[in-house]
Scaffold this active site. Structure first.
Site, mmCIF file in Angstrom:
data_model
loop_
_atom_site.group_PDB
_atom_site.id
_atom_site.type_symbol
_atom_site.label_atom_id
_atom_site.label_comp_id
_atom_site.label_asym_id
_atom_site.label_seq_id
_atom_site.Cartn_x
_atom_site.Cartn_y
_atom_site.Cartn_z
ATOM 1 N N GLY A 1 30.550 77.269 43.663
ATOM 2 C CA GLY A 1 29.204 77.710 43.991
ATOM 3 C C GLY A 1 29.254 79.139 44.469
ATOM 4 O O GLY A 1 30.293 79.620 44.939
ATOM 5 N N GLN B 1 26.250 86.430 48.835
ATOM 6 C CA GLN B 1 27.694 86.647 48.745
ATOM 7 C C GLN B 1 28.056 87.811 47.824
ATOM 8 O O GLN B 1 29.164 88.332 47.895
ATOM 9 C CB GLN B 1 28.397 85.378 48.275
ATOM 10 C CG GLN B 1 28.363 84.271 49.316
ATOM 11 C CD GLN B 1 29.114 83.066 48.834
ATOM 12 O OE1 GLN B 1 28.574 82.245 48.100
ATOM 13 N NE2 GLN B 1 30.368 82.967 49.229
ATOM 14 N N CYS C 1 35.376 79.003 51.640
ATOM 15 C CA CYS C 1 34.256 79.885 51.318
ATOM 16 C C CYS C 1 34.800 81.180 50.727
ATOM 17 O O CYS C 1 35.737 81.767 51.274
ATOM 18 C CB CYS C 1 33.451 80.176 52.585
ATOM 19 S SG CYS C 1 32.033 81.269 52.315
ATOM 20 N N LEU C 2 34.198 81.605 49.647
ATOM 21 C CA LEU C 2 34.619 82.849 49.012
ATOM 22 C C LEU C 2 34.384 84.065 49.904
ATOM 23 O O LEU C 2 34.977 85.116 49.683
ATOM 24 C CB LEU C 2 33.902 83.026 47.668
ATOM 25 C CG LEU C 2 34.232 81.971 46.610
ATOM 26 C CD1 LEU C 2 33.334 82.141 45.386
ATOM 27 C CD2 LEU C 2 35.696 81.991 46.226
ATOM 28 N N HIS D 1 26.473 73.874 51.379
ATOM 29 C CA HIS D 1 27.211 75.105 51.646
ATOM 30 C C HIS D 1 26.453 76.329 51.104
ATOM 31 O O HIS D 1 26.263 77.324 51.822
ATOM 32 C CB HIS D 1 28.599 75.010 50.990
ATOM 33 C CG HIS D 1 29.462 76.196 51.217
ATOM 34 N ND1 HIS D 1 30.523 76.172 52.088
ATOM 35 C CD2 HIS D 1 29.437 77.450 50.687
ATOM 36 C CE1 HIS D 1 31.110 77.367 52.091
ATOM 37 N NE2 HIS D 1 30.464 78.153 51.239
ATOM 38 N N GLU D 2 26.011 76.235 49.858
ATOM 39 C CA GLU D 2 25.314 77.377 49.245
ATOM 40 C C GLU D 2 23.946 77.592 49.883
ATOM 41 O O GLU D 2 23.534 78.735 50.097
ATOM 42 C CB GLU D 2 25.200 77.191 47.731
ATOM 43 C CG GLU D 2 26.535 77.076 47.014
ATOM 44 C CD GLU D 2 27.552 78.152 47.362
ATOM 45 O OE1 GLU D 2 27.157 79.307 47.639
ATOM 46 O OE2 GLU D 2 28.750 77.840 47.376
ATOM 47 N N HIS E 1 24.133 79.621 52.985
ATOM 48 C CA HIS E 1 24.238 81.067 52.759
ATOM 49 C C HIS E 1 22.856 81.722 52.708
ATOM 50 O O HIS E 1 22.693 82.863 53.137
ATOM 51 C CB HIS E 1 24.979 81.367 51.460
ATOM 52 C CG HIS E 1 26.463 81.336 51.590
ATOM 53 N ND1 HIS E 1 27.162 82.203 52.399
ATOM 54 C CD2 HIS E 1 27.389 80.541 51.003
ATOM 55 C CE1 HIS E 1 28.453 81.949 52.301
ATOM 56 N NE2 HIS E 1 28.627 80.938 51.461
#
Length: 188
Positions: free
Chosen positions: A46, A51, A99-100, A141-142, A145
Site C-alpha cells: 500500500g 508518502q 511502513c515505507l 495503515h494507509e 496516513h
C-alpha cells in the site's frame, strides 16, 4: 510512469491531515500510476499520497491473499469503519507491521480484524469493500496516513521508544528526508 521518492517520518506532509481530492483528471491519473509503480518498486502492499509528498486523500493497494485473490485498487476520498480492536498484547509475528516512511523497522501493532472501506475509484464510481485480516490492516495503515498518523504513533510506550531510537540513529525525524525505491538500499 515514474518511481517517486518516498518521504520519511519528519516530513510535514506525513504528519498533516490530507485534503480531499476535488478533480479526477489526467494529473491525478498520472499520480496514481506513479504511486503504483513506486509501491511495487519499494516493494510495498500500500502507498498513500502523503508518502510521496502529495497531501491528498488517496491511497493505492496491491496484495494477493491466501486464496490467490488479487486485491488491487485506488481509494479516493476514502471512509473507513472499523470493528472493535481486540484487547491484549499484539502478536510479534501475526501483528508485525512496517511502513515505507520508516524503512527497515517492523513492530507489532493491534488493529481491527474487520473494516469496511468506502471510496471512489478513478472512474468516479463509489465502491465498498468489506475486508478482514491482512487486507483490513492495509486499509487501516494507509487510511491513517491520510490523517497524518504513522503506525509508529499507535505503538505502545516500549515500542514507540524503540522506533524513536531507530529514527534518531538514522538521522530522520526532520523535514526533507526521503528515499528512492530501486536506488536506495532501504527496506520496509
Amino acid at each position: 510512469m515514474a518511481v517517486l521518492p518516498i518521504r520519511i517520518t519528519g516530513e510535514p506532509v506525513l504528519h498533516s491531515i490530507a485534503e480531499p481530492v476535488v478533480d479526477v483528471d489526467a494529473t491525478l491519473r498520472t499520480l496514481v500510476e506513479d504511486m503504483f509503480e513506486t509501491m511495487e518498486q519499494a516493494p510495498g502492499v500500500g502507498l498513500a499520497a502523503p508518502q510521496v509528498g502529495i497531501g491528498l486523500r488517496l491511497f493505492v493497494y496491491n496484495w494477493v491473499d491466501d486464496d490467490e485473490v488479487l486485491w488491487r485498487g485506488v481509494a479516493i476520498n476514502p471512509e473507513l469503519w472499523l470493528s472493535p480492536i481486540p484487547a491484549g498484547e499484539p502478536d510479534e509475528d501475526a501483528d508485525s507491521e512496517g511502513c515505507l516512511s520508516i524503512p527497515g523497522a517492523r513492530y507489532a501493532l493491534r488493529r481491527a480484524d474487520r473494516v469496511r472501506l468506502r471510496a471512489t475509484d478513478l472512474d468516479k464510481k463509489v465502491f465498498e469493500i468489506e475486508a478482514e485480516g491482512w487486507l483490513a490492516r492495509i486499509f487501516q495503515h494507509e487510511y491513517d496516513h491520510l490523517d497524518g498518523t504513522l503506525y509508529a504513533d499507535r505503538l505502545d510506550h516500549a515500542q514507540s521508544k524503540a522506533v524513536a531510537k531507530v529514527v534518531r540513529k538514522s538521522g530522520w525525524g526532520i523535514p526533507g528526508e526521503s528515499w528512492m525505491p530501486g536506488e536506495d538500499d532501504l527496506e520496509s
